[in-house]
Motif scaffolding. Structure first.
Motif, PDB file in Angstrom:
ATOM      1  N   TRP A 367       0.855  -1.168   0.000  1.00 31.00           N
ATOM      2  CA  TRP A 367       0.000   0.000   0.000  1.00 31.00           C
ATOM      3  C   TRP A 367       0.904   1.235   0.000  1.00 31.00           C
ATOM      4  CZ3 TRP A 367      -4.941  -0.507  -0.926  1.00 31.00           C
ATOM      5  CH2 TRP A 367      -5.658  -1.628  -0.491  1.00 31.00           C
ATOM      6  N   GLU A 368       0.640   2.186  -0.883  1.00 35.25           N
ATOM      7  CA  GLU A 368       1.498   3.371  -0.944  1.00 35.25           C
ATOM      8  C   GLU A 368       0.659   4.638  -1.066  1.00 35.25           C
ATOM      9  OE1 GLU A 368       5.665   1.579  -2.692  1.00 35.25           O
ATOM     10  OE2 GLU A 368       4.544   3.027  -3.912  1.00 35.25           O
ATOM     11  N   SER A 369       1.188   5.715  -0.480  1.00 35.53           N
ATOM     12  CA  SER A 369       0.550   7.025  -0.562  1.00 35.53           C
ATOM     13  C   SER A 369       1.642   8.084  -0.512  1.00 35.53           C
ATOM     14  CB  SER A 369      -0.440   7.216   0.589  1.00 35.53           C
ATOM     15  OG  SER A 369      -1.039   8.510   0.528  1.00 35.53           O
ATOM     16  N   ASN A 370       1.435   9.167  -1.246  1.00 37.95           N
ATOM     17  CA  ASN A 370       2.408  10.257  -1.293  1.00 37.95           C
ATOM     18  C   ASN A 370       1.732  11.572  -0.910  1.00 37.95           C
ATOM     19  OD1 ASN A 370       4.950   8.990  -2.603  1.00 37.95           O
ATOM     20  ND2 ASN A 370       3.277   8.320  -3.924  1.00 37.95           N
ATOM     21  N   GLY A 371       2.453  12.402  -0.165  1.00 42.59           N
ATOM     22  CA  GLY A 371       1.923  13.686   0.248  1.00 42.59           C
ATOM     23  C   GLY A 371       3.023  14.695   0.470  1.00 42.59           C
ATOM     24  N   GLU A 372       2.679  15.809   1.100  1.00 41.14           N
ATOM     25  CA  GLU A 372       3.632  16.896   1.316  1.00 41.14           C
ATOM     26  C   GLU A 372       3.634  17.307   2.781  1.00 41.14           C
ATOM     27  OE1 GLU A 372       5.773  18.557  -0.691  1.00 41.14           O
ATOM     28  OE2 GLU A 372       5.300  17.209  -2.362  1.00 41.14           O
ATOM     29  N   LEU A 373       4.839  17.439   3.345  1.00 40.21           N
ATOM     30  CA  LEU A 373       4.995  18.022   4.676  1.00 40.21           C
ATOM     31  C   LEU A 373       4.580  19.488   4.618  1.00 40.21           C
ATOM     32  CD1 LEU A 373       6.227  17.333   7.548  1.00 40.21           C
ATOM     33  CD2 LEU A 373       8.321  18.427   6.699  1.00 40.21           C
ATOM     34  N   ARG A 374       3.908  19.967   5.624  1.00 34.91           N
ATOM     35  CA  ARG A 374       3.574  21.376   5.679  1.00 34.91           C
ATOM     36  C   ARG A 374       4.845  22.188   5.930  1.00 34.91           C
ATOM     37  NH1 ARG A 374       0.865  21.307   2.565  1.00 34.91           N
ATOM     38  NH2 ARG A 374       0.166  23.445   2.997  1.00 34.91           N
ATOM     39  N   PRO A 375       4.918  23.440   5.473  1.00 36.76           N
ATOM     40  CA  PRO A 375       6.173  24.205   5.591  1.00 36.76           C
ATOM     41  C   PRO A 375       6.655  24.327   7.037  1.00 36.76           C
ATOM     42  CG  PRO A 375       4.670  25.287   4.071  1.00 36.76           C
ATOM     43  CD  PRO A 375       3.884  24.180   4.717  1.00 36.76           C
ATOM     44  N   VAL A 376       7.959  24.170   7.201  1.00 35.91           N
ATOM     45  CA  VAL A 376       8.631  24.272   8.499  1.00 35.91           C
ATOM     46  C   VAL A 376       9.576  25.472   8.431  1.00 35.91           C
ATOM     47  CG1 VAL A 376      10.193  23.153  10.132  1.00 35.91           C
ATOM     48  CG2 VAL A 376       8.477  21.799   8.892  1.00 35.91           C
ATOM     49  N   THR A 377       9.478  26.368   9.400  1.00 26.63           N
ATOM     50  CA  THR A 377      10.293  27.592   9.405  1.00 26.63           C
ATOM     51  C   THR A 377      11.381  27.486  10.465  1.00 26.63           C
ATOM     52  OG1 THR A 377       8.423  28.933   8.657  1.00 26.63           O
ATOM     53  CG2 THR A 377      10.269  30.096   9.686  1.00 26.63           C
ATOM     54  N   VAL A 378      12.613  27.770  10.078  1.00 22.29           N
ATOM     55  CA  VAL A 378      13.743  27.828  11.004  1.00 22.29           C
ATOM     56  C   VAL A 378      14.287  29.252  10.982  1.00 22.29           C
ATOM     57  CG1 VAL A 378      16.024  26.955  11.601  1.00 22.29           C
ATOM     58  CG2 VAL A 378      14.317  25.410  10.628  1.00 22.29           C
ATOM     59  N   THR A 379      14.304  29.902  12.146  1.00 20.64           N
ATOM     60  CA  THR A 379      14.813  31.275  12.261  1.00 20.64           C
ATOM     61  C   THR A 379      15.993  31.280  13.225  1.00 20.64           C
ATOM     62  OG1 THR A 379      12.626  32.208  11.841  1.00 20.64           O
ATOM     63  CG2 THR A 379      14.254  33.641  12.884  1.00 20.64           C
ATOM     64  N   ASP A 380      17.136  31.783  12.763  1.00 21.10           N
ATOM     65  CA  ASP A 380      18.352  31.845  13.569  1.00 21.10           C
ATOM     66  C   ASP A 380      18.753  33.304  13.719  1.00 21.10           C
ATOM     67  OD1 ASP A 380      21.711  30.347  13.304  1.00 21.10           O
ATOM     68  OD2 ASP A 380      20.680  31.402  14.916  1.00 21.10           O
ATOM     69  N   THR A 381      18.679  33.836  14.950  1.00 26.10           N
ATOM     70  CA  THR A 381      19.074  35.219  15.210  1.00 26.10           C
ATOM     71  C   THR A 381      20.321  35.302  16.068  1.00 26.10           C
ATOM     72  OG1 THR A 381      17.597  35.309  17.139  1.00 26.10           O
ATOM     73  CG2 THR A 381      16.690  36.014  15.017  1.00 26.10           C
ATOM     74  N   ARG A 382      21.056  34.191  16.213  1.00 28.07           N
ATOM     75  CA  ARG A 382      22.236  34.184  17.069  1.00 28.07           C
ATOM     76  C   ARG A 382      23.394  34.905  16.387  1.00 28.07           C
ATOM     77  NH1 ARG A 382      22.683  27.907  17.759  1.00 28.07           N
ATOM     78  NH2 ARG A 382      22.195  28.141  15.553  1.00 28.07           N
ATOM     79  N   ALA A 383      24.043  35.797  17.137  1.00 23.29           N
ATOM     80  CA  ALA A 383      25.120  36.608  16.562  1.00 23.29           C
ATOM     81  C   ALA A 383      26.324  35.763  16.181  1.00 23.29           C
ATOM     82  CB  ALA A 383      25.533  37.697  17.554  1.00 23.29           C
ATOM     83  N   ALA A 452      26.770  30.690   7.907  1.00 24.21           N
ATOM     84  CA  ALA A 452      25.798  30.882   6.823  1.00 24.21           C
ATOM     85  C   ALA A 452      24.395  30.467   7.237  1.00 24.21           C
ATOM     86  CB  ALA A 452      26.225  30.104   5.579  1.00 24.21           C
ATOM     87  N   GLY A 453      24.104  30.470   8.541  1.00 24.91           N
ATOM     88  CA  GLY A 453      22.795  30.028   8.988  1.00 24.91           C
ATOM     89  C   GLY A 453      21.882  31.129   9.456  1.00 24.91           C
ATOM     90  N   ARG A 454      22.424  32.324   9.684  1.00 22.54           N
ATOM     91  CA  ARG A 454      21.609  33.386  10.271  1.00 22.54           C
ATOM     92  C   ARG A 454      20.559  33.870   9.281  1.00 22.54           C
ATOM     93  NH1 ARG A 454      23.503  38.092  14.293  1.00 22.54           N
ATOM     94  NH2 ARG A 454      21.582  39.293  14.344  1.00 22.54           N
ATOM     95  N   GLY A 455      19.320  34.015   9.768  1.00 24.00           N
ATOM     96  CA  GLY A 455      18.211  34.427   8.937  1.00 24.00           C
ATOM     97  C   GLY A 455      17.054  33.451   9.093  1.00 24.00           C
ATOM     98  N   THR A 456      16.138  33.505   8.142  1.00 19.47           N
ATOM     99  CA  THR A 456      14.948  32.651   8.176  1.00 19.47           C
ATOM    100  C   THR A 456      14.896  31.795   6.920  1.00 19.47           C
ATOM    101  OG1 THR A 456      13.701  34.206   9.527  1.00 19.47           O
ATOM    102  CG2 THR A 456      12.436  32.611   8.265  1.00 19.47           C
ATOM    103  N   ALA A 457      14.726  30.499   7.116  1.00 21.03           N
ATOM    104  CA  ALA A 457      14.603  29.556   6.006  1.00 21.03           C
ATOM    105  C   ALA A 457      13.317  28.765   6.179  1.00 21.03           C
ATOM    106  CB  ALA A 457      15.807  28.615   5.962  1.00 21.03           C
ATOM    107  N   GLN A 458      12.749  28.347   5.056  1.00 21.79           N
ATOM    108  CA  GLN A 458      11.535  27.526   5.080  1.00 21.79           C
ATOM    109  C   GLN A 458      11.843  26.189   4.402  1.00 21.79           C
ATOM    110  OE1 GLN A 458       7.737  28.699   2.963  1.00 21.79           O
ATOM    111  NE2 GLN A 458       7.101  29.117   5.076  1.00 21.79           N
TER     112      GLN A 458
END
Length: 485
Positions: A367-383, A452-458
């Protein structure tokens, strides 16, 4: 048949303060500085490949930014609070008789205990045959048995390493993996766990770390007493040039330890520098304009030269030379590079994934089914921009009608980057394909390197469910736990 996947997002903050300058990658700790890690997250077995050599390090995530340490400089403490009774369940008989005591560091984080894991996220895909390394527990020395195990969707143990039934034990770990397990110790006392990692390069060459010793103490540290705090007194609000500054180290509570080192960091310096010749409880010097805004910390050491306590920094303020009355101002601005946070989140109104009804595959055997993960937001504000890794896991599996269930390893994903900020270097995690490899174990959704991680990624992912045809019909649900470190 349909399946429902609910995603639960939460923030995983890299907590703690390290007395260090701003860096763009995990800093390397001084080989002479020994530390005891007893609470918080650490990649105890951190696999690196640099300059043609495979090595094992410790990624100390109990401080921010994280610090890369030599295992020889680290003692991992299993606090007395880790004690628990062996369950009255024959599946856990390998831990000892039911009701007997073991000391357990759990695979899910307890903020009051150490949370050690293993990590291959620093390894580049394509460098090794099969994109994997073999991790082995070569030897255990200590007063009791040691077992590392995970648990399946029904709570049953999946033993990874076991010290009492013949070593070495080995597991294959894919690159770009960050994982945790239960660490069980059978008695109080000191242990040496010897690990080794090896892999085969794509050109056929075998590389190995060789045996690497890790030190664990279960219970109180030898000769240990109450935890000691350290602070600095004597710093005035401001000084005139040529004033004498006298700083004092204060222990709380007072102990018999009397070995100190003083450190300073002045504007423009990247790192803390040891002040030569200053190893006493007090440090005196003359204030000058050149020292304005310099910061000072003091560290207390035990008899093994391990750091027993570190003070918070204090800053020196030295007044400017007098000028014409009312014709000048002194403006001082401070930026705390320990501020900021790493947060992973999902839209609370868009957190439910409903997979389409499963269909038979072309072979008629799944049995197989395919779908999509809902968007996940990662925000890094560390100096400090130490970088980050976001991962997901379904530790409890899927549950359905009348007690029916199946393992989360039947669900896989194909991660992708939906959006990222300018200058970020976010990359998608590796594809996890069911059956077999699935989200029952922690899997990387996306990561950003140091600097290279500071900012917001989805982040997003395609989901694929693959089940045997004898799976009972019904609607199944599971909870996906998302973590960023």
């Amino acid at each position: 048949m349909s399946a429902t996947l609910r995603a639960r997002g939460f923030a995983a903050l890299v907590a703690g303060v390290v007395v260090a300058g701003t860096v763009l990658a995990p800093a390397a700790a001084s080989a002479a500085e020994r530390v005891v890690l007893s609470k918080g997250h650490t990649d105890a077995i951190d696999v690196h490949y640099e300059g043609g050599a495979l090595s094992l390090k410790v990624n100390d995530d109990t401080v921010s930014p994280s610090v890369t340490r030599d295992p020889a400089d680290v003692t991992f403490q299993v606090l007395p609070e880790a004690a628990m009774a062996v369950p009255d369940d024959p599946r856990f008989a390998f831990l000892g008789p039911a009701g007997s005591q073991v000391w357990l560091l759990p695979m899910t984080q307890d903020p009051d205990l150490l949370w050690p894991g293993w990590n291959t996220t620093t390894l580049d895909p394509g460098a090794f045959e099969g994109n994997k390394v073999r991790l082995s527990l070569v030897d255990v020395e200590g007063p009791g048995n040691v077992t590392l195990f995970t648990q399946d969707s029904f709570g049953g143990p999946l033993i990874k390493f076991r010290g009492d039934d013949g070593l070495p034990d080995a597991i294959d770990v894919p690159v770009q993996t960050h994982a945790h397990s239960n660490w069980a110790f059978g008695a109080l006392g000191s242990y040496t766990l010897t690990f080794q990692a090896e892999a085969t390069l794509t050109n056929g060459t075998t590389v190995s770390t060789g045996p690497v010793d890790y030190s664990f103490v279960v219970g109180e540290l030898p000769g240990g007493g109450p935890e000691v705090g350290l602070s600095i007194t004597g710093m005035a609000d401001a000084y005139q040039p040529n004033d004498t500054v006298t700083l004092n180290a204060v222990q709380t509570p007072q102990t018999e330890l009397d070995h100190y080192h003083w450190f300073s960091k002045c504007p423009g310096a990247a790192d803390w520098s040891i002040i030569a010749g200053e190893a006493g409880v007090s440090y005196s010097f003359t204030a000058t304009r050149e020292l304005n805004a310099c910061e000072y910390v003091v560290k207390l050491y035990d008899d093994d030269h391990a750091v027993a306590a570190t003070s918070e920094p204090v800053a020196l303020r030295v007044a400017s030379p007098p000028g014409q009355p009312g014709a000048a101002q002194t403006i001082t601005a401070s930026i705390d590079d320990t501020q900021g946070a790493l947060v992973i989140s999902v839209n609370p109104d868009d957190r439910a994934v409903v997979l389409p009804p499963a269909q038979l595959n072309a072979g008629g055997d799944r049995w197989e089914s395919n779908g999509e993960l809902r968007p996940v937001t990662v925000t890094d504000t560390r100096a400090g921009q130490p970088g980050w890794s976001a991962s997901g896991q379904i530790p409890a599996g899927f549950t359905g009608p009348d007690g029916a269930a199946f393992s989360a390893n039947h669900l896989g994903w194909s991660p992708r980057i939906l959006a990222q900020g300018s200058g970020q270097g976010v990359v998608a995690g590796p594809e996890i394909a069911p059956p077999g490899g699935g989200l029952g174990d922690s899997a990387v959704l996306g990561s950003a390197p140091g600097g290279a991680g500071r900012g917001t990624a989805q982040l997003g992912a395609g989901l694929r469910l693959s089940l045997p045809t004898d799976t009972a019909a019904g609607t199944y649900t599971a909870t996906l736990t998302l973590t960023a470190i």
